[in-house]
Design a protein around this motif. Structure first.
Motif, short mmCIF file in Angstrom:
data_model
loop_
_atom_site.label_atom_id
_atom_site.label_comp_id
_atom_site.label_asym_id
_atom_site.label_seq_id
_atom_site.Cartn_x
_atom_site.Cartn_y
_atom_site.Cartn_z
N LEU A 1 0.84 -1.20 0.00
CA LEU A 1 0.00 0.00 0.00
C LEU A 1 0.87 1.25 0.00
CD1 LEU A 1 -2.97 0.96 0.20
CD2 LEU A 1 -2.63 1.09 2.65
N GLY A 2 1.92 1.23 0.83
CA GLY A 2 2.85 2.35 0.88
C GLY A 2 3.47 2.60 -0.48
N GLU A 3 3.83 1.50 -1.19
CA GLU A 3 4.45 1.63 -2.50
C GLU A 3 3.46 2.25 -3.51
OE1 GLU A 3 7.65 1.30 -2.87
OE2 GLU A 3 7.37 2.00 -4.92
N GLY B 1 0.43 8.35 8.18
CA GLY B 1 0.26 6.92 8.43
C GLY B 1 0.50 6.12 7.17
N VAL B 2 -0.04 6.63 6.07
CA VAL B 2 0.08 5.92 4.79
C VAL B 2 1.52 5.95 4.29
CG1 VAL B 2 -0.54 6.10 2.36
CG2 VAL B 2 -2.32 6.21 4.10
N VAL B 3 2.15 7.13 4.28
CA VAL B 3 3.47 7.22 3.68
C VAL B 3 4.56 6.60 4.55
CG1 VAL B 3 3.02 9.18 2.15
CG2 VAL B 3 3.81 9.61 4.46
N PHE B 4 4.26 6.43 5.85
CA PHE B 4 5.25 5.74 6.70
C PHE B 4 4.86 4.28 6.92
CE2 PHE B 4 6.51 10.08 7.53
CZ PHE B 4 7.89 9.98 7.52
N ASP B 5 4.07 3.76 5.98
CA ASP B 5 3.77 2.32 5.91
C ASP B 5 3.04 1.76 7.12
OD1 ASP B 5 4.89 2.20 3.46
OD2 ASP B 5 6.88 1.65 4.20
#
Lengths: 82, 746
Positions: free
Chosen positions: B596-598, B644-648
């Motif tokens: 998801l992060g990718e 939260g999203v960009v730090f996985d």
């Protein structure tokens, strides 16, 4: 005894006075007159300072006038009840 | 005399009166709950109207803004004049005017009544708050007043619904009749000059084609010493009109009728005739319980202390009292999102519904409890008469900044949310003061900034005592609030001395008598404000949430994501594991999070974050922080979710729960600069992000409301530009200075 005309801000707490005249930009003077503060009206200082609170015909009005506007009043004979 | 329109199916009645005359209560007593609030087209003056029925006829009652005079110096006054003259778009011609007067202050209230009567419309006078006047020993002979005014005069106590039936009957009696011929109190020489000016307008070649102008408008034009009318609706006439008016005013001055003084002199002389023998006032007013309360509440020390205690109580209620309701809304949205996820197949539509729609709506609704509580308290303080005292107490401070005590309420409201704060600035009559207040209100630390402060303070500011009884974390939060307030003070001072420089009108407010707040009025106002917020902010925040979702979702190239080496390695490791093994589920979840992060990193927003990384690097931010900050420009409250999203941590990063918050903080602490072991976050980095969020205009809804309230694109653009520049500068100085200090002290 006739009291001298003094600026509103020199009126003491509880002191009554009659508005002598208001000087300043015509529109600002007009605004105050519309609100009832005009020559001949009896007022009483409720809370001196800037802004001050005056009692006018049973109601209280808070006023702060800058250097351009000056309300001149003539203190009444007696001090009203504080 | 204006033409009285033929009877229509719905009659339009205008309700006019001074502020604090109980006009709103009377309006409520007439129309009940059938009220509507909106704006007059093209101006940001609130249009309040309601429907009532009497003797089988529908009546629309339009509640005009509270005014002391029809002299148009502000939008409110101009709208009132336009509505009464039938010139206002969106309001049918007025067939009847109800003029509400305060029984305890009849002399001054009759000033506005004399201007209204001059319009020649059918009019009914309602003398309200008779009980208060009687308690002060004031006696009013309504019959004699009616005889002298030539219109029905009805005594009312709107709060107790006394006299409402009589008022409705009088309205019904007068409706449809010609207004009475009213002799103006202004001297004949003034009217001769008005005739002459009417002739000047009829002639063509004066800068515009010849036209007839309504007589009351011409009178106001001559008496308008502020030049508002000349600059607004008569702007097309230009200098020929200015020359004509100057000559006309000079002639009036030479006749001993200088404007605008002639108006107040003539009207008050008329009022003295009207009230003589009809109104008996006591020679001396005895102190009332309002006076006794005011001795304490306006006292420099006690009054200020009580005011401070009230404000602390209000903040406490807004920030603590709202928490259970906010938790409920968040839990409800999360549950709804989970249900949608459970019932729909993975894909763009599910992601749009969960992240864009439910997330967007939840993001708006979560602030509603705070806004409702805030307006409930403000409503009580306003309705009981305390707000005017608060404005008096705050004026000493606000006047040093170049504003007045009236700017205090909008600033206070902006601590919950800038939008109601900006809307509350409508009460400020002076345009420059109002604009200054609107432009600095977004600097007040609104509650949308709190989640990011809470996350970063807990993660990076040590939990240490300072001077024995202060707490470093609490002091940091206080410092951020203080930074917002101090910046607002400096910006207001600069604006008032540069762009918005001008003559300061005298600050005058009436201090109404205290009364018990009306529950109905307060609740109605609270619901109205709440709905306005949901409608206004809801639509915009929802729209930007969907846009941010799309920027973070697309292009969503699964093949490209799955080709990433770290994902391939994780996938291979997972394939080698026993699906029944105890670590399998944890690794599967990690793979999902990384995947998801990718997707986010490869999204349009992720690419934008990488593109702007050099810009934000001097602030100590890498591309991930830059990406979260860019995503939060339309609505700052989404920054925590984006971090939260960009730090996985995945989309469902739960920063609220203790375990979730700890995991979130740990992930941020462990984050390193790309391709190195250097920690990304340090105290200066966290402080630079928080300072940036304190000063930045990251709220599309606020900018849209500024656009609406100022009727211009210039001011929201200006707000965005100056706040973003300040935020960047603030973040830069904080990081660089913080790093320099950190190096010095080792």
């Amino acid at each position: 005894m006739v009291h001298a005309v003094i600026p509103l801000k020199r009126l003491l707490c509880g002191q009554a006075a009659f508005v002598n005249r208001i000087s300043g930009p015509p529109d600002h003077v007009h605004r105050l007159e519309e609100l009832g503060l005009r020559g001949g009206v009896r007022i009483e200082m409720f809370r001196p300072g800037s802004p001050c609170i005056i009692r006018m015909a049973g109601n209280k009005v808070c006023i702060r006038s800058d250097g351009l506007l000056e309300v001149l009043v003539q203190p009444a004979e007696t001090l009203a009840s504080p | 005399m204006p033409h009285v329109p033929a009877a229509r199916a719905t009659m339009t009645v205008a309700l006019i009166g001074n502020p604090n005359t109980g006009k709103s209560s009377l309006f409520g007593a007439l129309v009940g709950v059938r009220q509507r609030v909106g704006n007059y087209p093209g101006v940001t003056v609130e249009r309040r109207s309601g429907l009532m029925e009497y003797a089988g006829r529908k009546i629309e009652v339009v509640d005009l803004p509270g005014l002391y005079s029809l002299a148009p110096r502000s939008r409110d006054e101009m709208v009132a004049v336009d509505v009464l003259l039938g010139r206002q778009d969106g309001v049918p011609p007025v067939e009847l005017v109800v003029c509400v007067l305060d029984a305890a202050n009849l002399g001054r209230n009759l000033y506005l009544a004399s201007q209204v009567l001059e319009l020649g419309l059918p009019t009914v006078v309602a003398i309200n708050m008779m009980d208060l006047a009687e308690s002060r020993g004031i006696q009013i002979d309504c019959d004699r007043l009616a005889e002298r005014l030539g219109v029905p005069v009805v005594a009312t106590q709107a709060v107790h619904h006394v006299g409402i039936a009589e008022l409705k009957a009088a309205m019904h009696r007068v409706a449809g009749r010609e207004g009475r011929a009213y002799s103006s109190p202004l001297p004949p020489v003034f009217h001769q000059e008005i005739d002459r000016l009417a002739g000047w307008f009829l002639k063509s070649g004066n800068g515009s084609p010849g036209r007839a102008v309504a007589r009351p408008l011409l009178e106001r034009l001559v008496l308008d010493a502020s030049g508002y009318l000349e600059r607004s609706i008569f702007a097309a006439e230009g200098s020929p009109l200015a020359e004509e008016l100057a000559a006309l005013r000079l002639r009036l001055e030479q006749s001993g009728c200088a404007v605008p003084g002639v108006e107040t002199r003539s009207r008050y002389a008329w009022i003295e005739q009207i009230v003589s023998g009809a109104v008996h006032e006591p020679d001396n007013y005895l102190p009332t319980w309002t006076d006794r309360l005011d001795r304490v509440l306006t006292h420099r020390v006690w009054g200020t202390a009580i005011f401070a205690a009230l404000m602390i109580g209000l903040f406490q209620a807004v920030f603590s009292g709202a928490v259970p309701f906010m938790d409920l809304i968040e839990a409800g949205c999360a549950r709804l999102g989970a249900q949608i996820e459970a019932q729909m197949a993975e894909g763009a539509l599910r992601s749009l519904l969960v992240s864009g729609l439910v997330g967007g709506v939840g993001g708006v609704l979560v602030f509603l409890p705070q806004i409702l509580i805030l307006f409930f308290f403000i409503g009580i303080l306003e309705d009981c008469g305390y707000m005017a005292r608060a404005a008096y107490l705050m004026d000493r401070f606000m006047s040093r900044v170049g504003l007045s005590g009236k700017s205090f309420i909008p600033m206070l409201a902006a601590f919950a949310c800038a939008i109601p704060g900006i809307m509350a600035a409508r009460v400020i009559e002076n345009d420059r003061d109002r604009l200054t207040t609107i432009l600095v209100a977004p600097l007040m630390t609104c509650s949308a900034r709190l989640p990011v402060f809470a996350l970063l303070i807990a993660a990076f500011i040590p939990d240490e005592p300072v001077l024995g009884f202060f707490d470093l974390r609490g002091l940091t939060l206080f410092g951020l609030y203080a930074l917002g307030i101090l910046t607002a003070v400096v910006v207001a001072l600069l604006l008032k001395r540069t762009l918005l420089r001008g003559e300061t009108p005298p600050f005058v407010i009436e201090l109404p008598s205290y009364k018990w707040p009306s529950v109905g009025t307060v609740l109605h106002r609270v619901l109205e404000r709440g709905w306005l917020f949901v409608r206004c902010a809801g639509t915009i925040i929802l729209a930007v949430s969907i846009l941010v979702w799309a920027a973070l979702y697309y292009p969503h190239d699964a093949a490209s994501v799955d080709r990433q080496p770290h994902l391939s390695r994780l996938k291979a490791a997972l394939d080698r594991m026993d699906p029944a093994g105890e670590d399998y589920a944890a690794l599967a979840a990690e793979l999902e999070r990384e995947r998801l992060g990718e997707f986010q990193r490869q999204s349009w927003l992720g690419r934008a974050g990488r593109a702007v990384e050099p810009v934000f690097k001097p602030l100590g931010w890498d591309w991930r922080i830059s990406c979260a900050v860019i995503a939060s420009f339309p609505a700052r409250e989404i920054v925590v979710a984006t971090l939260g999203v960009v730090f996985d941590l995945g989309e469902d990063a739960d920063a609220e729960s203790e375990a979730g918050a700890k995991q979130f903080r740990d992930r941020l602490r462990q984050a390193t600069w790309n391709g190195s072991a250097r920690r990304l976050f340090s105290i200066p980095t966290a402080l630079s992000i928080m300072v940036f969020f304190t000063l930045c205009a990251q709220c599309a809804a606020t900018l849209a409301v500024i656009r609406r309230e100022t009727n211009s694109l210039r001011w929201p653009a200006f707000t965005f530009a100056y706040m973003t520049a300040l935020a960047y500068l603030g973040g830069l100085v904080t990081y660089q200075l913080g790093t320099w200090i950190a190096v010095r002290i080792g």
